[in-house]
Design a protein around this motif. Structure first.
Motif, PDB file in Angstrom:
ATOM      1  N   GLY A   1       0.591  -1.283   0.000  1.00  0.00           N
ATOM      2  CA  GLY A   1       0.000   0.000   0.000  1.00  0.00           C
ATOM      3  C   GLY A   1       0.619   1.343   0.000  1.00  0.00           C
ATOM      4  O   GLY A   1       0.673   1.916  -1.039  1.00  0.00           O
TER       5      GLY A   1
ATOM      6  N   THR B   1      -0.588  -2.460  -3.720  1.00  0.00           N
ATOM      7  CA  THR B   1      -1.859  -1.919  -3.236  1.00  0.00           C
ATOM      8  C   THR B   1      -3.000  -2.885  -3.527  1.00  0.00           C
ATOM      9  O   THR B   1      -3.871  -3.109  -2.673  1.00  0.00           O
TER      10      THR B   1
ATOM     11  N   LEU C   1      -7.719   2.258   1.249  1.00  0.00           N
ATOM     12  CA  LEU C   1      -7.001   1.920   0.017  1.00  0.00           C
ATOM     13  C   LEU C   1      -7.753   2.330  -1.247  1.00  0.00           C
ATOM     14  O   LEU C   1      -7.272   2.119  -2.354  1.00  0.00           O
TER      15      LEU C   1
END
Length: 130
Positions: A21, A29, A48
């Motif tokens: 991330g 991610t 996210l």
């Protein structure tokens, strides 16, 4: 009634997410998002996502991101949003010319998908916008 965010996220996860991330790669991610979804860490899932998308979806739906994602997980049954994040295959990201967006190909149980990401404050975030 399913919300805009619920439909978009559930579709993306079902068709292939697995996740890392903050300052990592687009692939990281996607991997982190899948892991958060499988763990039902709805706050992390929302963190996210592209904040502009989250804000627009919350306004349209009248519910928070976390509430929408939790509802999607409940609607998905026993396996939740993502049954087994280890089954997610993540391909190499294709970056835009300006480096501000990316597309990551994924495969989950034979279903192929493309996850779109945008760069937000030097971190990659999943987006569902055009």
């Amino acid at each position: 009634m399913k919300t805009v965010m619920t439909v978009a996220l559930a579709g993306a996860i079902t068709l292939g997410l697995d996740a890392c991330g903050e300052d990592g790669s687009p692939e990281d991610t996607v991997k982190e998002l899948a892991q958060a979804a499988a763990a039902e860490d709805f706050a992390r899932v929302c963190a996210l996502l592209d904040p502009e998308y989250v804000e627009a979806a919350e306004k349209a739906d009248g519910t928070s991101c976390e509430e929408s994602i939790k509802g999607a997980a409940e609607d998905s049954g026993e396996e939740g949003l993502l049954g087994d994040p280890d089954k997610l295959e993540i391909g190499d990201a294709e970056l835009s010319e300006d480096g501000a967006s990316a597309i990551v190909p994924t495969t989950y149980e034979g279903q192929r998908s493309q996850i779109r990401l945008v760069k937000v404050d030097d971190a990659w975030r999943v987006t569902f916008g055009l």
